[in-house]
Write a protein that holds these residues in place. Structure first.
Motif, mmCIF file in Angstrom:
data_model
loop_
_atom_site.group_PDB
_atom_site.id
_atom_site.type_symbol
_atom_site.label_atom_id
_atom_site.label_comp_id
_atom_site.label_asym_id
_atom_site.label_seq_id
_atom_site.Cartn_x
_atom_site.Cartn_y
_atom_site.Cartn_z
ATOM 1 N N SER A 47 0.847 -1.188 0.000
ATOM 2 C CA SER A 47 0.000 0.000 0.000
ATOM 3 C C SER A 47 0.882 1.237 0.000
ATOM 4 C CB SER A 47 -0.925 -0.002 1.217
ATOM 5 O OG SER A 47 -0.151 0.078 2.386
ATOM 6 N N VAL A 48 0.402 2.263 -0.676
ATOM 7 C CA VAL A 48 1.134 3.518 -0.740
ATOM 8 C C VAL A 48 0.609 4.398 0.375
ATOM 9 C CG1 VAL A 48 1.601 5.544 -2.148
ATOM 10 C CG2 VAL A 48 1.431 3.309 -3.224
ATOM 11 N N SER A 49 1.499 4.866 1.182
ATOM 12 C CA SER A 49 1.084 5.716 2.291
ATOM 13 C C SER A 49 0.629 7.061 1.746
ATOM 14 C CB SER A 49 2.242 5.884 3.281
ATOM 15 O OG SER A 49 2.742 7.171 3.287
ATOM 16 N N ALA A 50 -0.250 7.711 2.477
ATOM 17 C CA ALA A 50 -0.780 9.004 2.051
ATOM 18 C C ALA A 50 0.315 10.047 1.959
ATOM 19 C CB ALA A 50 -1.871 9.456 3.012
ATOM 20 N N SER A 51 1.452 9.803 2.585
ATOM 21 C CA SER A 51 2.516 10.799 2.554
ATOM 22 C C SER A 51 3.474 10.594 1.385
ATOM 23 C CB SER A 51 3.289 10.776 3.873
ATOM 24 O OG SER A 51 3.959 9.537 4.009
ATOM 25 N N GLN A 52 3.262 9.569 0.574
ATOM 26 C CA GLN A 52 4.128 9.331 -0.567
ATOM 27 C C GLN A 52 3.534 9.945 -1.829
ATOM 28 O OE1 GLN A 52 4.479 5.011 -0.467
ATOM 29 N NE2 GLN A 52 6.654 5.266 -0.024
ATOM 30 N N VAL A 53 4.398 10.576 -2.608
ATOM 31 C CA VAL A 53 3.985 11.104 -3.896
ATOM 32 C C VAL A 53 4.240 10.007 -4.928
ATOM 33 C CG1 VAL A 53 4.481 12.863 -5.630
ATOM 34 C CG2 VAL A 53 4.529 13.462 -3.206
ATOM 35 N N PRO A 54 3.302 9.776 -5.840
ATOM 36 C CA PRO A 54 3.484 8.722 -6.839
ATOM 37 C C PRO A 54 4.676 8.983 -7.756
ATOM 38 C CG PRO A 54 1.279 9.646 -6.951
ATOM 39 C CD PRO A 54 2.038 10.450 -5.970
ATOM 40 N N ASP A 55 5.076 7.956 -8.467
ATOM 41 C CA ASP A 55 6.179 8.113 -9.406
ATOM 42 C C ASP A 55 5.743 9.013 -10.566
ATOM 43 O OD1 ASP A 55 4.708 6.558 -11.240
ATOM 44 O OD2 ASP A 55 5.858 4.754 -10.819
ATOM 45 N N TYR A 56 6.727 9.438 -11.334
ATOM 46 C CA TYR A 56 6.509 10.373 -12.441
ATOM 47 C C TYR A 56 5.506 9.834 -13.459
ATOM 48 C CZ TYR A 56 7.554 13.334 -16.451
ATOM 49 O OH TYR A 56 7.464 14.192 -17.524
ATOM 50 N N ASN B 218 -3.257 14.996 -2.084
ATOM 51 C CA ASN B 218 -3.493 15.528 -0.736
ATOM 52 C C ASN B 218 -2.601 16.725 -0.450
ATOM 53 O OD1 ASN B 218 -5.506 13.610 -0.056
ATOM 54 N ND2 ASN B 218 -3.890 12.106 0.246
ATOM 55 N N GLU B 219 -2.498 17.594 -1.439
ATOM 56 C CA GLU B 219 -1.744 18.860 -1.350
ATOM 57 C C GLU B 219 -0.240 18.651 -1.114
ATOM 58 O OE1 GLU B 219 -3.610 21.957 0.923
ATOM 59 O OE2 GLU B 219 -5.533 21.613 -0.031
ATOM 60 N N GLN B 220 0.291 17.526 -1.556
ATOM 61 C CA GLN B 220 1.723 17.305 -1.424
ATOM 62 C C GLN B 220 2.516 17.971 -2.544
ATOM 63 O OE1 GLN B 220 2.838 13.273 0.310
ATOM 64 N NE2 GLN B 220 0.892 12.875 -0.708
ATOM 65 N N LEU B 221 1.878 18.268 -3.653
ATOM 66 C CA LEU B 221 2.542 18.982 -4.746
ATOM 67 C C LEU B 221 2.093 20.429 -4.705
ATOM 68 C CD1 LEU B 221 2.179 16.461 -7.720
ATOM 69 C CD2 LEU B 221 4.039 16.678 -6.089
ATOM 70 N N SER B 222 2.873 21.253 -4.053
ATOM 71 C CA SER B 222 2.462 22.659 -3.902
ATOM 72 C C SER B 222 2.946 23.526 -5.030
ATOM 73 C CB SER B 222 2.972 23.214 -2.598
ATOM 74 O OG SER B 222 4.380 23.110 -2.513
ATOM 75 N N PRO C 211 -6.667 22.591 -4.477
ATOM 76 C CA PRO C 211 -8.046 23.070 -4.313
ATOM 77 C C PRO C 211 -8.150 24.595 -4.281
ATOM 78 C CG PRO C 211 -7.643 21.214 -2.860
ATOM 79 C CD PRO C 211 -6.317 21.573 -3.472
ATOM 80 N N GLY C 212 -7.195 25.257 -3.659
ATOM 81 C CA GLY C 212 -7.209 26.713 -3.578
ATOM 82 C C GLY C 212 -7.077 27.410 -4.920
ATOM 83 N N ASP C 213 -6.593 26.695 -5.921
ATOM 84 C CA ASP C 213 -6.485 27.278 -7.265
ATOM 85 C C ASP C 213 -7.860 27.502 -7.882
ATOM 86 O OD1 ASP C 213 -3.721 27.108 -7.027
ATOM 87 O OD2 ASP C 213 -3.542 25.314 -8.262
ATOM 88 N N PHE C 214 -8.882 26.895 -7.287
ATOM 89 C CA PHE C 214 -10.224 26.953 -7.861
ATOM 90 C C PHE C 214 -11.230 27.666 -6.962
ATOM 91 C CE2 PHE C 214 -7.844 23.468 -9.560
ATOM 92 C CZ PHE C 214 -7.992 23.659 -10.925
#
Length: 185
Positions: free
Chosen positions: A25-34, A181-185, A163-166
């Motif tokens: 399982s991928v933890s919520a704190s991990q960003v997926p691969d490219y 989950n807002e990990q890519l700011s 989300p704030g962009d909208f």
């Protein structure tokens, strides 16, 4: 009966362990691969150029698209300074069809932001960045779109990843890229 229960528990535990080994399982704190991110971006932008064609055909004055920069127009997390291919294609298609390209960014330098985008191949008409009094990107993005609308632009599309962009409106259609989950700011 006791052995059967113990055996069932052992099989269940082994199956659970095997599941973890086969499909971690991928933890919520991990960003997926490219590759996953690119696929998710492609899904988010799917149909974008068709939308632009239909919307431009309907007419209007001062038609514009607004884009965010980091992890939207540029692959900041994965490849800093590189364009996000699907967003670049969308923006170039808009420009080719007479649509103004506007930017709303939480970056602090308009000239630096524009330079980064132009270097990546984006045709940029105007850039709006944060004011020193603004403490959150959402505040900046809302202000920028409001200022663009007040200047007479009809924002037919807004592209961002958070989300704030909208938040706050002032655009007709949003294209929301993944932010995990807002990990890519």
């Amino acid at each position: 009966m006791k052995n059967r229960t113990a055996r069932a528990l052992a099989v269940t535990a082994f199956a659970g362990a095997l599941t973890c080994l086969v499909a971690p399982s991928v933890s919520a704190s991990q960003v997926p691969d490219y590759r996953t991110w690119q696929s998710d971006v492609h899904t988010a932008m799917n149909g974008g150029t068709g939308y632009l064609d239909d919307r431009v055909a309907k007419g209007g004055t001062k038609l514009a698209v607004v884009t965010d920069i980091d992890n939207t127009a540029l692959e900041t997390y994965y490849h800093p300074g590189e364009p996000t291919a699907d967003v670049l294609a969308f923006i170039k298609h808009a420009k080719k069809n007479g649509v103004t390209v506007l930017v709303a960014s939480y970056r602090s330098s308009a000239s630096g932001a524009k330079e980064a985008l132009v270097d990546a191949g984006y045709p940029v008409d105007k850039v709006c960045v944060r004011k020193s009094s603004e403490k959150h990107a959402t505040e900046t993005k809302q202000r920028c779109r409001k200022e663009y609308a007040a200047a007479g632009y009809t924002i037919i599309a807004n592209v961002g990843n958070r989300p704030g962009d909208f938040t706050g409106g002032n655009y007709e259609k949003g294209f929301k890229l993944p932010d995990y989950n807002e990990q890519l700011s």
